[in-house]
Every structure is written in structure tokens, then in C-alpha cells.
Design a protein around this motif. Structure first.
Motif, PDB file in Angstrom:
ATOM      1  N   GLN A 261      55.914 -12.704  28.188  1.00 51.99           N
ATOM      2  CA  GLN A 261      56.054 -11.602  29.146  1.00 51.99           C
ATOM      3  C   GLN A 261      57.313 -10.798  28.830  1.00 51.99           C
ATOM      4  OE1 GLN A 261      56.725 -12.441  33.441  1.00 51.99           O
ATOM      5  NE2 GLN A 261      54.628 -11.678  33.611  1.00 51.99           N
ATOM      6  N   GLY A 262      57.183  -9.482  28.934  1.00 49.97           N
ATOM      7  CA  GLY A 262      58.311  -8.593  28.690  1.00 49.97           C
ATOM      8  C   GLY A 262      58.455  -7.582  29.804  1.00 49.97           C
ATOM      9  N   ARG A 263      59.539  -6.816  29.730  1.00 46.33           N
ATOM     10  CA  ARG A 263      59.796  -5.777  30.733  1.00 46.33           C
ATOM     11  C   ARG A 263      60.390  -4.565  30.028  1.00 46.33           C
ATOM     12  NH1 ARG A 263      62.711  -8.222  34.940  1.00 46.33           N
ATOM     13  NH2 ARG A 263      64.401  -8.457  33.469  1.00 46.33           N
ATOM     14  N   ILE A 264      59.904  -3.390  30.401  1.00 45.64           N
ATOM     15  CA  ILE A 264      60.499  -2.140  29.928  1.00 45.64           C
ATOM     16  C   ILE A 264      61.076  -1.424  31.146  1.00 45.64           C
ATOM     17  CG2 ILE A 264      58.324  -0.841  30.047  1.00 45.64           C
ATOM     18  CD1 ILE A 264      59.368   0.637  27.458  1.00 45.64           C
ATOM     19  N   THR A 265      62.288  -0.918  31.000  1.00 49.99           N
ATOM     20  CA  THR A 265      62.969  -0.207  32.075  1.00 49.99           C
ATOM     21  C   THR A 265      63.405   1.150  31.553  1.00 49.99           C
ATOM     22  OG1 THR A 265      63.782  -2.298  32.966  1.00 49.99           O
ATOM     23  CG2 THR A 265      64.903  -0.283  33.702  1.00 49.99           C
TER      24      THR A 265
ATOM     25  N   ASP B 268      60.322   0.522  36.180  1.00 50.57           N
ATOM     26  CA  ASP B 268      60.337  -0.829  35.634  1.00 50.57           C
ATOM     27  C   ASP B 268      58.894  -1.323  35.536  1.00 50.57           C
ATOM     28  OD1 ASP B 268      62.167  -3.059  34.957  1.00 50.57           O
ATOM     29  OD2 ASP B 268      61.115  -4.068  36.592  1.00 50.57           O
ATOM     30  N   GLU B 269      58.481  -1.851  34.359  1.00 47.35           N
ATOM     31  CA  GLU B 269      57.118  -2.371  34.222  1.00 47.35           C
ATOM     32  C   GLU B 269      57.128  -3.651  33.415  1.00 47.35           C
ATOM     33  OE1 GLU B 269      53.808   0.356  33.638  1.00 47.35           O
ATOM     34  OE2 GLU B 269      53.131  -0.911  31.985  1.00 47.35           O
ATOM     35  N   ILE B 270      56.330  -4.612  33.882  1.00 42.53           N
ATOM     36  CA  ILE B 270      56.145  -5.884  33.182  1.00 42.53           C
ATOM     37  C   ILE B 270      54.916  -5.760  32.283  1.00 42.53           C
ATOM     38  CG2 ILE B 270      55.667  -8.352  33.489  1.00 42.53           C
ATOM     39  CD1 ILE B 270      58.418  -7.501  34.549  1.00 42.53           C
ATOM     40  N   PHE B 271      54.988  -6.343  31.079  1.00 46.32           N
ATOM     41  CA  PHE B 271      53.849  -6.347  30.170  1.00 46.32           C
ATOM     42  C   PHE B 271      53.739  -7.723  29.532  1.00 46.32           C
ATOM     43  CE2 PHE B 271      57.515  -4.786  27.804  1.00 46.32           C
ATOM     44  CZ  PHE B 271      57.495  -5.564  26.661  1.00 46.32           C
TER      45      PHE B 271
ATOM     46  N   MET C 191      70.949   7.556  31.599  1.00 45.56           N
ATOM     47  CA  MET C 191      69.725   6.926  32.033  1.00 45.56           C
ATOM     48  C   MET C 191      69.625   5.550  31.379  1.00 45.56           C
ATOM     49  SD  MET C 191      65.718   7.977  31.415  1.00 45.56           S
ATOM     50  CE  MET C 191      65.877   9.507  32.268  1.00 45.56           C
ATOM     51  N   LYS C 192      69.325   4.568  32.180  1.00 50.32           N
ATOM     52  CA  LYS C 192      69.175   3.208  31.674  1.00 50.32           C
ATOM     53  C   LYS C 192      67.846   3.066  30.935  1.00 50.32           C
ATOM     54  CE  LYS C 192      68.793  -1.571  33.092  1.00 50.32           C
ATOM     55  NZ  LYS C 192      68.676  -2.510  34.181  1.00 50.32           N
ATOM     56  N   PHE C 193      67.900   2.388  29.785  1.00 51.99           N
ATOM     57  CA  PHE C 193      66.682   2.053  29.047  1.00 51.99           C
ATOM     58  C   PHE C 193      66.836   0.645  28.504  1.00 51.99           C
ATOM     59  CE2 PHE C 193      64.490   1.278  25.110  1.00 51.99           C
ATOM     60  CZ  PHE C 193      63.182   1.599  25.474  1.00 51.99           C
ATOM     61  N   SER C 194      65.795  -0.153  28.638  1.00 57.89           N
ATOM     62  CA  SER C 194      65.778  -1.458  27.983  1.00 57.89           C
ATOM     63  C   SER C 194      64.338  -1.905  27.794  1.00 57.89           C
ATOM     64  CB  SER C 194      66.554  -2.510  28.790  1.00 57.89           C
ATOM     65  OG  SER C 194      65.895  -2.796  30.004  1.00 57.89           O
ATOM     66  N   ILE C 195      64.134  -2.713  26.779  1.00 55.42           N
ATOM     67  CA  ILE C 195      62.864  -3.394  26.562  1.00 55.42           C
ATOM     68  C   ILE C 195      63.244  -4.790  26.102  1.00 55.42           C
ATOM     69  CG2 ILE C 195      62.578  -2.453  24.238  1.00 55.42           C
ATOM     70  CD1 ILE C 195      59.488  -2.542  24.788  1.00 55.42           C
TER      71      ILE C 195
END
Length: 86
Positions: free
Chosen positions: A19-23, A28-31, A1-5
Motif C-alpha cells: 500500500q502506498g500514498r500520494i499527497t 491525499d490518496e491511498i493506492f 505545496m507539499k508533494f510526496s509519494i
């Protein structure tokens, strides 16, 4: 499973934010992270620590995505993390 922040770009508005992104898998969500108290390096250091807690089999941890001065604010924004064996 892919994970990134990660941080993806600076955002300009009334408050200094980045701005960041967590996957997680296909999710996928932008914060937006406030830069009023912590800088980008502070967030990335905390993310590494939070993830290392799970890799050490701690049952709970978190990723802080927006931190404010605790002397003037009563909240932070986090992604809670829980370790489970598969």
C-alpha cells in the motif's frame, strides 16, 4: 505545496501488494501496488526518474503505481504528470 509519494504498509490478500500514498497539497490518496512483476525498489526508482523528467522541464512524465508483466497483462496504473511554467 507539499508533494510526496511513498509506501506505507504491506497488504495481505490473494495477490502480493504493497500500500502506498500520494499527497499533493491537501489532497491525499491511498493506492495499492502489485508486487507480482516489480518490487518496491523498482517503483521507487521509476518515481525518481518520473519526477526528474519534470524537474528537467520535460513536458510529460508519469509515476507508475502498479506494474504487471507486459507479456500477460495489457495495462499498468499510473499518475500522469505534466510540466507547466508558473
Amino acid at each position: 505545496m507539499k508533494f510526496s509519494i511513498e509506501f506505507i504498509q504491506n497488504v495481505r490478500n490473494l495477490e502480493a501488494v504493497i500500500q502506498g500514498r500520494i499527497t499533493i497539497g491537501r489532497f491525499d490518496e491511498i493506492f495499492e501496488s502489485s508486487l507480482s512483476f516489480w518490487n518496491q525498489n523498482d517503483y521507487e526508482k521509476q518515481w525518481k526518474h518520473g519526477l526528474s523528467q519534470l524537474l528537467s522541464h520535460k513536458t510529460k512524465s508519469c509515476l507508475v503505481t502498479s506494474m504487471y508483466d507486459p507479456a500477460t497483462a495489457n495495462f499498468i496504473e499510473i499518475w500522469p504528470l505534466y510540466y507547466t511554467e508558473t
